[in-house]
Design a protein around this motif. Sequence first.
Motif, PDB file in Angstrom:
ATOM      1  N   ASP A   2       0.758  -1.226   0.088  1.00  0.00           N
ATOM      2  CA  ASP A   2       0.096  -0.036   0.083  1.00  0.00           C
ATOM      3  C   ASP A   2       0.892   1.198  -0.134  1.00  0.00           C
ATOM      4  N   LYS A   3       2.118   1.114  -0.082  1.00  0.00           N
ATOM      5  CA  LYS A   3       3.093   2.247   0.230  1.00  0.00           C
ATOM      6  C   LYS A   3       3.027   3.298  -1.325  1.00  0.00           C
ATOM      7  N   ALA A   4       2.721   2.707  -2.195  1.00  0.00           N
ATOM      8  CA  ALA A   4       2.628   3.477  -3.361  1.00  0.00           C
ATOM      9  C   ALA A   4       1.449   4.167  -3.393  1.00  0.00           C
ATOM     10  N   ALA A   5       0.305   3.720  -2.989  1.00  0.00           N
ATOM     11  CA  ALA A   5      -1.006   4.281  -2.858  1.00  0.00           C
ATOM     12  C   ALA A   5      -0.925   5.452  -2.000  1.00  0.00           C
ATOM     13  N   ILE A   6      -0.287   5.264  -0.854  1.00  0.00           N
ATOM     14  CA  ILE A   6      -0.334   6.214   0.272  1.00  0.00           C
ATOM     15  C   ILE A   6       0.629   7.504  -0.317  1.00  0.00           C
ATOM     16  N   VAL A   7       1.672   7.228  -1.000  1.00  0.00           N
ATOM     17  CA  VAL A   7       2.561   8.200  -1.470  1.00  0.00           C
ATOM     18  C   VAL A   7       1.696   9.012  -2.597  1.00  0.00           C
ATOM     19  N   SER A   8       1.031   8.511  -3.408  1.00  0.00           N
ATOM     20  CA  SER A   8       0.110   8.978  -4.586  1.00  0.00           C
ATOM     21  C   SER A   8      -0.870   9.875  -3.728  1.00  0.00           C
ATOM     22  N   GLY A   9      -1.351   9.464  -2.925  1.00  0.00           N
ATOM     23  CA  GLY A   9      -2.516  10.241  -2.156  1.00  0.00           C
ATOM     24  C   GLY A   9      -1.756  11.629  -1.533  1.00  0.00           C
ATOM     25  N   LEU A  10      -0.678  11.292  -0.859  1.00  0.00           N
ATOM     26  CA  LEU A  10       0.173  12.442  -0.176  1.00  0.00           C
ATOM     27  C   LEU A  10       0.349  13.740  -1.387  1.00  0.00           C
ATOM     28  N   LEU A  11       1.029  13.045  -2.535  1.00  0.00           N
ATOM     29  CA  LEU A  11       1.238  13.996  -3.714  1.00  0.00           C
ATOM     30  C   LEU A  11       0.006  14.631  -4.269  1.00  0.00           C
ATOM     31  N   ALA A  12      -1.261  13.937  -4.199  1.00  0.00           N
ATOM     32  CA  ALA A  12      -2.403  14.470  -4.817  1.00  0.00           C
ATOM     33  C   ALA A  12      -2.649  15.544  -4.036  1.00  0.00           C
ATOM     34  N   TYR A  13      -3.074  15.217  -2.700  1.00  0.00           N
ATOM     35  CA  TYR A  13      -3.461  16.145  -1.652  1.00  0.00           C
ATOM     36  C   TYR A  13      -2.513  17.400  -1.555  1.00  0.00           C
ATOM     37  N   THR A  14      -1.387  17.150  -1.443  1.00  0.00           N
ATOM     38  CA  THR A  14      -0.347  18.298  -1.559  1.00  0.00           C
ATOM     39  C   THR A  14      -0.393  19.260  -2.564  1.00  0.00           C
ATOM     40  N   ALA A  15      -0.915  18.677  -3.957  1.00  0.00           N
ATOM     41  CA  ALA A  15      -1.101  19.371  -5.070  1.00  0.00           C
ATOM     42  C   ALA A  15      -2.288  20.283  -4.960  1.00  0.00           C
ATOM     43  N   CYS A  16      -3.287  19.545  -4.162  1.00  0.00           N
ATOM     44  CA  CYS A  16      -4.623  20.317  -4.018  1.00  0.00           C
ATOM     45  C   CYS A  16      -4.277  21.393  -3.055  1.00  0.00           C
ATOM     46  N   ILE A  17      -3.647  21.414  -2.033  1.00  0.00           N
ATOM     47  CA  ILE A  17      -3.355  22.435  -1.116  1.00  0.00           C
ATOM     48  C   ILE A  17      -2.627  23.545  -1.874  1.00  0.00           C
ATOM     49  N   MET A  18      -1.578  23.226  -2.594  1.00  0.00           N
ATOM     50  CA  MET A  18      -0.670  24.377  -3.152  1.00  0.00           C
ATOM     51  C   MET A  18      -1.636  24.864  -4.251  1.00  0.00           C
ATOM     52  N   GLY A  19      -2.509  24.126  -4.840  1.00  0.00           N
ATOM     53  CA  GLY A  19      -3.471  24.674  -5.860  1.00  0.00           C
ATOM     54  C   GLY A  19      -4.270  25.615  -5.331  1.00  0.00           C
ATOM     55  N   PHE A  20      -4.946  25.320  -4.105  1.00  0.00           N
ATOM     56  CA  PHE A  20      -5.983  26.238  -3.473  1.00  0.00           C
ATOM     57  C   PHE A  20      -5.101  27.452  -2.723  1.00  0.00           C
ATOM     58  N   ARG A  21      -4.050  27.184  -2.415  1.00  0.00           N
ATOM     59  CA  ARG A  21      -3.423  28.265  -1.506  1.00  0.00           C
ATOM     60  C   ARG A  21      -2.367  29.167  -2.221  1.00  0.00           C
ATOM     61  N   TYR A  22      -1.659  28.710  -3.062  1.00  0.00           N
ATOM     62  CA  TYR A  22      -0.607  29.424  -3.972  1.00  0.00           C
ATOM     63  C   TYR A  22      -0.745  29.647  -5.410  1.00  0.00           C
ATOM     64  N   THR A  23      -1.590  29.236  -5.994  1.00  0.00           N
ATOM     65  CA  THR A  23      -1.845  29.517  -7.605  1.00  0.00           C
ATOM     66  C   THR A  23      -2.835  30.802  -7.569  1.00  0.00           C
ATOM     67  N   HIS A  24      -3.393  31.109  -6.544  1.00  0.00           N
ATOM     68  CA  HIS A  24      -4.425  32.358  -6.819  1.00  0.00           C
ATOM     69  C   HIS A  24      -5.448  32.090  -8.030  1.00  0.00           C
ATOM     70  N   PHE A  25      -5.730  30.855  -8.095  1.00  0.00           N
ATOM     71  CA  PHE A  25      -6.900  30.455  -9.168  1.00  0.00           C
ATOM     72  C   PHE A  25      -8.231  31.000  -8.733  1.00  0.00           C
ATOM     73  N   PHE A  26      -8.459  30.843  -7.615  1.00  0.00           N
ATOM     74  CA  PHE A  26      -9.692  31.766  -6.569  1.00  0.00           C
ATOM     75  C   PHE A  26      -9.186  33.213  -6.474  1.00  0.00           C
ATOM     76  N   LYS A  27      -9.855  33.930  -7.025  1.00  0.00           N
ATOM     77  CA  LYS A  27      -9.445  35.168  -6.802  1.00  0.00           C
ATOM     78  C   LYS A  27     -10.221  36.016  -5.685  1.00  0.00           C
ATOM     79  N   ARG A  28     -11.140  35.359  -5.054  1.00  0.00           N
ATOM     80  CA  ARG A  28     -11.943  35.791  -4.100  1.00  0.00           C
ATOM     81  C   ARG A  28     -12.273  34.638  -3.024  1.00  0.00           C
ATOM     82  N   GLU A  29     -12.096  34.786  -1.790  1.00  0.00           N
ATOM     83  CA  GLU A  29     -12.554  33.825  -0.825  1.00  0.00           C
ATOM     84  C   GLU A  29     -14.066  33.639  -0.744  1.00  0.00           C
TER      85      GLU A  29
END
Length: 347
Positions: A48-75
């Motif tokens: 299950d290690k690979a699945a856990i790592v893929s989940g961590l990477l996907a979730y990290t990408a989501c956090i970075m996308g929501f927080r630092y790409t400024h895709f959402f201009k307004r909260e």
Amino acid sequence: MSDTVDSNAVSLEQEELRGISRTVAEIEWLLLVLVLLYYAFGGGHPEDKAAIVSGLLAYTACIMGFRYTHFFKRESRWKVAVETWIMTAFVTWSLWHTGKLDSPLINSYLLVIITSALTLGKITTLLELALIATCFVLLGDYDSIGELTSLSSLGGVLAEFAPFILVAYITTMFSSDIRYGLNKAKLMSESDDLTGILNRRGFAILADRLFGQAVRYNRALSILMIDCDNLKQVNDDFGHKAGDVLLKDLVKSIQGQLRYTDVLARHGGDEFVVLLPETTAAGALDVAERIRRAVDQMHAGGNTIHTTVSIGCAVYPEEGRTLDALMSGADRNLYQAKSLGRNQVVR
């Protein structure tokens, strides 16, 4: 003019949502760290290690996308709600590959519930609980519907899920009490005890925003400084209680001549200030004269007390290009009105 009030309300909500967003970000990173630590210390089966790592990477990408790409201009609260759904998906994925309901990460759902309870309110938290309950059923790995609906299975699920319901209830109530207390304290700190209108602090906060909008969009804005002409005499002749009644009735008379977009505040003692958004000199003088006449016809304290007001008017940008300059101009004109005999308007 209604646009001014709407813009101000949006500005206040955006400030609150930015604070909520910072809180959500901290909880998201905490969840990520918890799963990462579990993985780093050898948790889960090797397959299950690979699945856990893929989940961590996907979730990290989501956090970075929501927080630092400024895709959402307004909260927005919808954005926060979507983030809690992504958190739920990440927790469920992590549990699926680390033992399901027997996983030591099972309490990670509490972070989702706490996030929702603190930021999104009761209804959304209830929906979040329903979503997590569905995930619980999926993670239970039941062989059939009959097994799931058996009394023993339902009792087991309820026993496991009860702490989550309890945390959701307590956190939601706690959040509501805090929000109520903060709103109450904010209201008290920005309101005049006697008259119930804004005090100087409350006026300064609101006036800064409205004046900034007038400057930004090149809109007219006017200030009226209003002074009661005989409060001291009323206090001396009838007592301070009568003076308090006079001030309350005076506020009612002034409010009767204002629009709901205008801002009235007690500036101190027997002096009041009115901010008139999107109001030219002609409009401000008309409002001031209507206030003067209304007060002149007013009798307070059971028709025994008569008063008048002197009013100074200043208009942006003619009398000043800063709020302080505008207030000073209105104040100078007020004192000129008093020196000319009172019960009049001066610009």
